[in-house]
Write a protein that holds these residues in place. Sequence first.
Motif, short mmCIF file in Angstrom:
data_model
loop_
_atom_site.label_atom_id
_atom_site.label_comp_id
_atom_site.label_asym_id
_atom_site.label_seq_id
_atom_site.Cartn_x
_atom_site.Cartn_y
_atom_site.Cartn_z
N GLN A 164 38.23 28.49 53.09
CA GLN A 164 39.47 28.00 53.70
C GLN A 164 39.18 27.27 55.00
N SER A 180 49.30 34.01 53.78
CA SER A 180 48.91 35.39 54.12
C SER A 180 48.83 35.59 55.62
N GLN A 183 51.35 37.93 57.03
CA GLN A 183 51.46 39.34 56.57
C GLN A 183 51.57 40.31 57.74
N ARG A 204 44.31 22.64 54.37
CA ARG A 204 42.89 22.92 54.19
C ARG A 204 42.11 21.62 54.23
N HIS A 212 44.55 19.42 43.70
CA HIS A 212 44.24 19.90 45.06
C HIS A 212 44.77 18.91 46.10
N PHE A 216 49.69 21.61 51.33
CA PHE A 216 50.42 22.09 50.15
C PHE A 216 51.23 23.33 50.55
N GLU A 220 54.32 33.44 49.88
CA GLU A 220 53.67 34.75 49.89
C GLU A 220 54.73 35.83 49.67
N PHE A 258 39.52 38.74 47.16
CA PHE A 258 40.12 38.37 48.44
C PHE A 258 39.95 39.59 49.34
N PHE A 260 41.52 40.81 51.60
CA PHE A 260 42.72 41.54 52.05
C PHE A 260 43.42 42.29 50.94
N GLU A 289 45.01 27.93 38.39
CA GLU A 289 45.18 29.10 39.27
C GLU A 289 46.51 28.97 39.98
N CYS A 291 48.72 32.10 41.16
CA CYS A 291 49.28 33.13 42.03
C CYS A 291 48.34 34.32 42.19
N GLY A 294 47.23 41.16 44.48
CA GLY A 294 46.46 42.40 44.47
C GLY A 294 47.13 43.48 45.31
N PHE A 316 51.10 38.88 47.04
CA PHE A 316 50.73 37.76 46.20
C PHE A 316 50.88 36.45 46.99
N GLY A 317 50.11 35.46 46.60
CA GLY A 317 50.17 34.16 47.28
C GLY A 317 50.40 33.06 46.25
C1 FA5 Z 1 45.00 32.41 48.98
O1 FA5 Z 1 45.39 31.49 49.72
C2 FA5 Z 1 45.38 33.83 49.26
N1 FA5 Z 1 45.93 33.95 50.57
C3 FA5 Z 1 46.36 34.28 48.20
C4 FA5 Z 1 46.60 35.75 48.11
C5 FA5 Z 1 47.70 36.29 48.74
C6 FA5 Z 1 45.73 36.56 47.42
C7 FA5 Z 1 47.94 37.66 48.69
C8 FA5 Z 1 45.95 37.91 47.33
C9 FA5 Z 1 47.07 38.45 47.98
P1 FA5 Z 1 43.96 30.78 47.23
O2 FA5 Z 1 43.07 30.09 48.19
O3 FA5 Z 1 43.43 30.98 45.88
O4 FA5 Z 1 44.37 32.21 47.83
O5 FA5 Z 1 45.32 30.01 47.15
C10 FA5 Z 1 46.42 30.58 46.49
C11 FA5 Z 1 47.10 29.54 45.61
O6 FA5 Z 1 47.47 28.43 46.40
C12 FA5 Z 1 46.18 28.95 44.53
O7 FA5 Z 1 46.17 29.73 43.38
C13 FA5 Z 1 46.85 27.62 44.28
O8 FA5 Z 1 47.94 27.77 43.42
C14 FA5 Z 1 47.33 27.24 45.66
N2 FA5 Z 1 46.34 26.37 46.32
C15 FA5 Z 1 45.21 26.72 46.96
N3 FA5 Z 1 44.56 25.64 47.42
C16 FA5 Z 1 45.29 24.58 47.06
C17 FA5 Z 1 45.17 23.17 47.25
N4 FA5 Z 1 44.15 22.64 47.92
N5 FA5 Z 1 46.10 22.37 46.74
C18 FA5 Z 1 47.16 22.89 46.08
N6 FA5 Z 1 47.37 24.20 45.87
C19 FA5 Z 1 46.44 25.04 46.36
#
Ligand code: FA5
Length: 350
Positions: A164, A180, A183, A204, A212, A216, A220, A258, A260, A289, A291, A294, A316-317
């Motif tokens: 990230q 998150s 939280q 990001r 991507h 975006f 949560e 993750f 957390f 991917e 959501c 955990g 969840f995110g």
């Molecule tokens: C997270 O950001 C964790 N904070 C999520 C989480 C929350 C996990 C609570 C457990 C408990 P991740 O980096 O995978 O995880 O991003 C979560 C979701 O955000 C992805 O599955 C996707 O749907 C979306 N996402 C992530 N990066 C991008 C991106 N660059 N562009 C668009 N959507 C994105």
Amino acid sequence: MAGETDCSMLETTQKIREKFSSLLSEVKSSADLDALRIEFLGKKGQIAALMTNLKDVAADRKKEAGRIINEAKQFIEEKLREKNDELIALEEKRQIDAAEVYDDTLPVDPGLGSYHPITLIQREVEEIFSSMGFYVEDYSEIVDDYHCFEALNIPKHHPARDMQDTYYLDNGQLLKTHTSAAQNYIMRKYGAPVRAVFPGRCFRNESTDACHENTFFQLEGIMIDRDISISNLIYFMKTMLSEVFKQDITVRLRPGFFPFVEPGFELDIKCTICGGVGCPSCKNSGWLELCPCGMIHPNVLRAGGIDPEEYTGFAFGLGLTRLAMMKYGIKDIRVLNSGNLRALSQFIDG
Ligand code: FA5
């Protein structure tokens, strides 16, 4: 005024100034102001008359008399300018006051605009969760390291930070990489038990492609209470997805890491664009991917002031931008930030 000295010229101009000032104080409009300008500065005005009479002033007094007349002229010009500015400001204020009278009985033209697909999907998901007793919360886009990482069991130099990368400000704060980051704030605000969802824009530093973006939205959710288990998590995820899609969609749950959550899962959706055969929207994998989720890690509960011996919870995110893609059949995520109104204005609520 023949033979007038500079002394009597002084008196005369003084009288003219006084008369002018008194008339100026009665001016109410630019038409009044124009009339006054002509009376004093016009070709046949009072200053012009003094200038004409200058020829009769004794040669050794002419220069001084000319200076006195000029001063009077400048005085009048200056006061006229000030009054003009004052009248303009008054007129502007009058127009602003009039514009503020908003008539809410006027008919609305439904063609004037439309909601962005992210707004539509965000409202829909918020409604689903608030109907199940979740608070809807808001959180800043600029956060500190503690909330974005440390309170989430991601200490400095933890490898999970590499996933990230984001944009840092000179003061050490950063644009939030995930929702998150709120939280800890929500746990501190409500304590336990609590159920809340909090949508937000995330940033990001990563290359973009059809699924991507560097900017975006996520939404949560956390639910903390006595005896919360993975079954509760699965129930809420299923309910949310069936309400959003109102049709059968295929999802899969697989282990995910993750720091957390423990255990952590990846919840993927079968790509609705290609039906699972593979396309650029799902990076040719057939799955997206959507959501990750955990059970909240005890360290995260502790950082939020909640006793992990007494309470458990899930988090969840949800990738809100990707959910919009899947629901509305948007093939390329970059359309959503494009400002392309032809593409973005065709979605309707529901
Ligand atoms: C997270 O950001 C964790 N904070 C999520 C989480 C929350 C996990 C609570 C457990 C408990 P991740 O980096 O995978 O995880 O991003 C979560 C979701 O955000 C992805 O599955 C996707 O749907 C979306 N996402 C992530 N990066 C991008 C991106 N660059 N562009 C668009 N959507 C994105």
